[in-house]
Design a protein around this motif. Structure first.
Motif, short mmCIF file in Angstrom:
data_model
loop_
_atom_site.label_atom_id
_atom_site.label_comp_id
_atom_site.label_asym_id
_atom_site.label_seq_id
_atom_site.Cartn_x
_atom_site.Cartn_y
_atom_site.Cartn_z
N ILE A 79 26.25 8.05 -28.40
CA ILE A 79 27.33 8.84 -28.98
C ILE A 79 26.84 9.63 -30.20
CG2 ILE A 79 29.57 8.76 -30.16
CD1 ILE A 79 30.35 6.45 -28.37
N PHE A 80 26.14 8.93 -31.11
CA PHE A 80 25.62 9.59 -32.31
C PHE A 80 24.69 10.74 -31.96
CE2 PHE A 80 26.21 5.61 -35.15
CZ PHE A 80 27.47 6.05 -35.48
N ALA A 81 23.75 10.47 -31.04
CA ALA A 81 22.78 11.51 -30.69
C ALA A 81 23.49 12.70 -30.05
CB ALA A 81 21.72 10.93 -29.74
N THR A 82 24.50 12.44 -29.21
CA THR A 82 25.23 13.55 -28.58
C THR A 82 25.95 14.38 -29.64
OG1 THR A 82 25.64 12.05 -26.75
CG2 THR A 82 26.81 14.13 -26.72
N LEU A 83 26.54 13.68 -30.64
CA LEU A 83 27.19 14.39 -31.74
C LEU A 83 26.20 15.37 -32.37
CD1 LEU A 83 29.24 12.00 -34.05
CD2 LEU A 83 29.88 14.28 -33.29
N VAL A 85 23.43 16.66 -31.09
CA VAL A 85 23.03 17.74 -30.18
C VAL A 85 24.17 18.73 -29.98
CG1 VAL A 85 22.40 18.28 -27.80
CG2 VAL A 85 21.33 16.35 -28.95
N VAL A 86 25.30 18.24 -29.48
CA VAL A 86 26.40 19.14 -29.12
C VAL A 86 26.99 19.81 -30.37
CG1 VAL A 86 28.68 19.28 -28.07
CG2 VAL A 86 26.93 17.84 -27.05
N GLY A 87 27.31 18.99 -31.38
CA GLY A 87 27.85 19.55 -32.62
C GLY A 87 26.88 20.56 -33.22
N GLY A 88 25.60 20.21 -33.22
CA GLY A 88 24.57 21.08 -33.79
C GLY A 88 24.51 22.43 -33.10
N PHE A 89 24.48 22.42 -31.77
CA PHE A 89 24.37 23.69 -31.05
C PHE A 89 25.65 24.51 -31.18
CE2 PHE A 89 20.84 21.70 -28.48
CZ PHE A 89 19.87 22.56 -28.95
N VAL A 90 26.81 23.84 -31.13
CA VAL A 90 28.08 24.58 -31.22
C VAL A 90 28.22 25.24 -32.59
CG1 VAL A 90 30.59 24.35 -31.25
CG2 VAL A 90 29.26 23.19 -29.49
N VAL A 91 27.88 24.49 -33.64
CA VAL A 91 28.05 25.05 -34.97
C VAL A 91 27.05 26.19 -35.21
CG1 VAL A 91 26.55 23.76 -36.55
CG2 VAL A 91 28.88 24.26 -37.21
N VAL B 88 32.22 11.29 -24.91
CA VAL B 88 32.86 11.01 -26.20
C VAL B 88 32.19 11.81 -27.32
CG1 VAL B 88 33.29 9.23 -27.95
CG2 VAL B 88 33.65 8.71 -25.53
N GLY B 89 30.84 11.72 -27.35
CA GLY B 89 30.09 12.44 -28.39
C GLY B 89 30.30 13.94 -28.31
N SER B 90 30.35 14.49 -27.08
CA SER B 90 30.50 15.94 -26.92
C SER B 90 31.86 16.41 -27.42
CB SER B 90 30.36 16.34 -25.45
OG SER B 90 29.14 15.88 -24.96
N VAL B 91 32.90 15.67 -27.02
CA VAL B 91 34.25 16.08 -27.44
C VAL B 91 34.35 16.06 -28.97
CG1 VAL B 91 36.69 15.45 -27.42
CG2 VAL B 91 35.36 15.38 -25.31
N LEU B 92 33.88 14.93 -29.56
CA LEU B 92 33.90 14.83 -31.03
C LEU B 92 33.11 15.98 -31.66
CD1 LEU B 92 33.36 11.02 -31.77
CD2 LEU B 92 35.38 12.41 -32.29
N VAL B 95 34.86 19.41 -31.29
CA VAL B 95 36.06 19.50 -32.14
C VAL B 95 35.67 19.66 -33.61
CG1 VAL B 95 38.04 18.21 -33.01
CG2 VAL B 95 37.57 18.27 -30.56
N ILE B 96 34.74 18.79 -34.07
CA ILE B 96 34.34 18.87 -35.49
C ILE B 96 33.70 20.22 -35.78
CG2 ILE B 96 32.88 17.87 -37.28
CD1 ILE B 96 33.11 15.19 -35.82
N ALA B 97 32.78 20.65 -34.90
CA ALA B 97 32.04 21.89 -35.15
C ALA B 97 32.95 23.12 -35.12
CB ALA B 97 30.91 22.04 -34.13
N ARG B 98 34.01 23.07 -34.31
CA ARG B 98 34.90 24.22 -34.19
C ARG B 98 35.91 24.28 -35.33
NH1 ARG B 98 33.72 28.38 -31.73
NH2 ARG B 98 32.28 28.00 -30.04
N LYS B 99 36.33 23.07 -35.81
CA LYS B 99 37.42 23.03 -36.79
C LYS B 99 36.97 23.30 -38.22
CE LYS B 99 41.33 21.16 -34.76
NZ LYS B 99 42.23 20.06 -34.51
N ILE B 100 35.70 23.03 -38.49
CA ILE B 100 35.24 23.06 -39.87
C ILE B 100 35.31 24.48 -40.45
CG2 ILE B 100 32.78 23.55 -39.66
CD1 ILE B 100 33.98 20.43 -41.34
#
Lengths: 104, 476
Positions: A79-83, A85-91, B88-92, B95-100
């Motif tokens: 979960i952490f690693a996906t956060l 990767v996915v969060g990083g690329f999206v932002v 789970v990680g992707s959705v979180l 959401v976080i990356a879009r909302k900030i």
């Protein structure tokens, strides 16, 4: 000394890969305009989430038929690693989208 | 000699193993090409997609083609659990990356870096108590580096978010060195002396706690102004931690990606230090600011300017340079700033933004914020390119910036920021400084630009002031 030489010989491919990867990293980054430092840092950050592969391998080799601490930690790791990767690329994409919009 | 009739079976592998390796090679190429494309504004977005594609490819092939040392692929149950965790990680993440908010971008990068570090630490922690794992050195290194990246990034996140303050005392440097020595000592002990599995697991937890404390104590004394350097450094550490984990599994995608990002993050860190004319060691050991001898110097009174005077001055200028700082970002004034630019340009004034390498809270942060407000990036001029032009500039507007235009950096050797390159706002013909009050900048030192004869102050919130200025100019 003998031991070091043996180690070098046995791991020669890896040592070459590492050394060249280091130079590759230096080379790719050194000519970047500071305009792009933040998105680039963010993009590099997303790539450092490559630990997700390790997470998949680990959780893939864990016995999930019975509950264990390793199971919990493994799921957390993925979960952490996906956060990352996915969060990083999206932002990063969000930042770069703004540069794009500019060019009518 | 190459024997052409060797079969996969002779090598003890199957075609899936080779496809997996090929996909890793492809992923590595995507990482490098992606980051390369990201180094140019035109292709940057495409580069990000490439890098993300490489990661996606490596994830999918690992999930379906990876074979455990026992020789079988990942069981269906595990695949389902892994996919669920990824979901789970992707959705979180999305959401976080879009909302900030865009102003909160630096702390977000720091937060995502923390999660990556945590993942590396967890993988290493579990692998340490796995009897099949023979690479103790890299496992321990991955554990320590990943943990430091995690706790350090969380503190950096807290600092940028204003949740954690600066703590600096003389003892922190010594304490940190002691802690580092303790960590190194424990690692050597764990590697050099054989012990049973139970003791080893306990020791690895002690190591984890020590590394957690070190990460906190390492970032704690570093001033908020230096956070960009720290985040970049921690980013580099996360890459190295991932590479260490890659060695455990002998996984080329992890090793290549990790080392590549580690070195890219490293050089980025050094570039940032260079922009501030400081050494990395100085950033880590010496806390920034705190006021040197230069603080108590004599200075005159500041002179204010009315909005209407400022409007006339700007509307009849030829060349105007805007120096944006973090004050503009927190006031969300980048949109009004762009409105001002367009208004002035319609009156034939040439307007440019002068971007200091460390304007905002991260290098390039200001560029992102201005880009959000639709300012074309061709209007953003870097410090070294605009400085020679400053004496020909009619008006320089300093919006919420302070230390990056402080001439003390050039001529006052007793100043804590002496030697840091600045934007030469003081050389232009007129200077208008927009500021909330006479508070000091991030480095906590007096700015003599404000007392310059050519300087006029416009007090107030950056957004309100700019808004009023725009309406004044419209009425001219």
């Amino acid at each position: 000394m003998e031991q070091f030489l043996v180690y070098f010989y046995e791991n020669k491919e890896m040592i070459f890969i590492i050394t060249l990867s280091i130079f590759l990293g230096l080379e790719v980054i050194s000519n970047v305009p500071s305009v792009l430092h933040t998105p680039l840092m963010s993009g590099a950050n997303a790539i450092s989430g490559v630990i997700i592969i390790g997470g998949i391998i680990l959780l893939g080799s864990t016995d999930l038929t019975k509950f264990s601490l390793n199971m919990v930690l493994g799921i957390l790791a993925v979960i952490f690693a996906t956060l990352n990767v996915v969060g990083g690329f999206v932002v990063t994409d969000r930042m770069l989208e703004m540069f794009k919009k500019k060019k009518k | 000699m190459i024997v052409m009739n060797t079969t996969l079976h002779d090598l003890g592998i199957n075609s899936g193993d080779v496809y997996l390796l090929m996909s890793y090679l492809l992923a590595a190429i995507f990482f490098v090409v992606g980051l390369k494309l990201m180094s140019h504004p035109e292709t940057a977005r495409k580069g990000n997609f490439y890098a993300a594609g490489g990661m996606g490819l490596a994830m999918v092939t690992t999930l379906f083609l990876y074979r455990t040392p026992a020789g079988h692929t990942i069981p269906t149950l595990n695949v389902i659990v892994i996919l669920a965790a990824i979901a789970v990680g992707s959705v979180l993440g999305v959401v976080i990356a879009r909302k900030i908010k865009m102003t909160a971008m630096p702390q977000l990068v720091s937060f995502f870096n923390a999660t990556g570090g945590a993942a590396s630490a967890l993988v290493a922690l579990m692998e340490y108590s796995n009897p099949a794992n023979e690479s103790a050195v890299v496992t321990l290194l991955g554990l320590v580096i990943g943990t430091i990246a995690f706790s350090g990034s969380m503190i950096a996140y807290g600092k940028l978010d204003g949740k954690v303050g600066d703590i600096f005392a003389k003892w922190t440097t010594w304490f940190n060195l002691f802690l580092l020595a303790l960590i190194a000592g424990l690692m050597i002990y764990m590697l050099a002396f054989p012990h049973d599995m139970a003791t080893g697991t306990k020791l690895s937890y002690i190591l984890l706690v020590l590394a957690l404390i070190y990460g906190v104590m390492f970032v704690m004394p570093i001033g908020g102004a230096d956070m960009p350097v720290v985040i970049s450094l921690l980013n580099s550490l996360t890459g190295i931690a991932a590479a260490m984990a890659g060695f455990i599994y002998n996984n080329q995608a992890m090793i290549l990606g990790g080392i590549f990002v580690g070195s890219a993050g490293g050089i980025l860190t050094l570039l940032m230090c260079k922009a501030m004319n400081r050494s990395l060691l100085n950033v880590i050991i010496g806390a920034f600011g705190g006021g040197g001898a230069g603080v108590n110097k004599e200075h005159g009174a500041v002179k204010e300017i009315s909005l209407s005077d400022a409007a006339v001055l700007l509307a009849y200028s030829q060349k105007v340079v805007i120096v944006p700082g973090y004050g503009l970002a927190v006031a969300q004034a980048q949109f009004v700033a762009n409105e001002l630019v367009q208004l002035l340009e319609s009156k034939g004034v040439e307007v440019k933004f002068a971007i200091h390498p460390v304007a905002g809270r991260m290098p390039g942060h200001m560029n992102v914020l201005l880009a959000e407000a639709d300012v074309p990036y061709t209007k953003l001029v870097e410090m070294d390119d605009i400085n020679p032009d400053m004496p020909n500039t009619d008006v320089t507007i300093v919006v919420g910036a302070n230390d990056v235009v402080n001439p003390a950096a050039l001529d006052d050797p007793s100043s804590p920021i002496y030697g840091m390159p600045i934007i030469h706002a003081h050389e232009s013909k007129n200077i208008i400084v927009m500021k909330r009050g006479m508070g000091k900048g991030y480095a906590g030192i007096e700015n003599f630009l404000f007392f310059n004869d050519k300087t006029r102050m416009l007090f107030g919130n950056a957004k309100d002031t700019l808004q009023k200025l725009v309406s004044e100019i419209k009425e001219l």
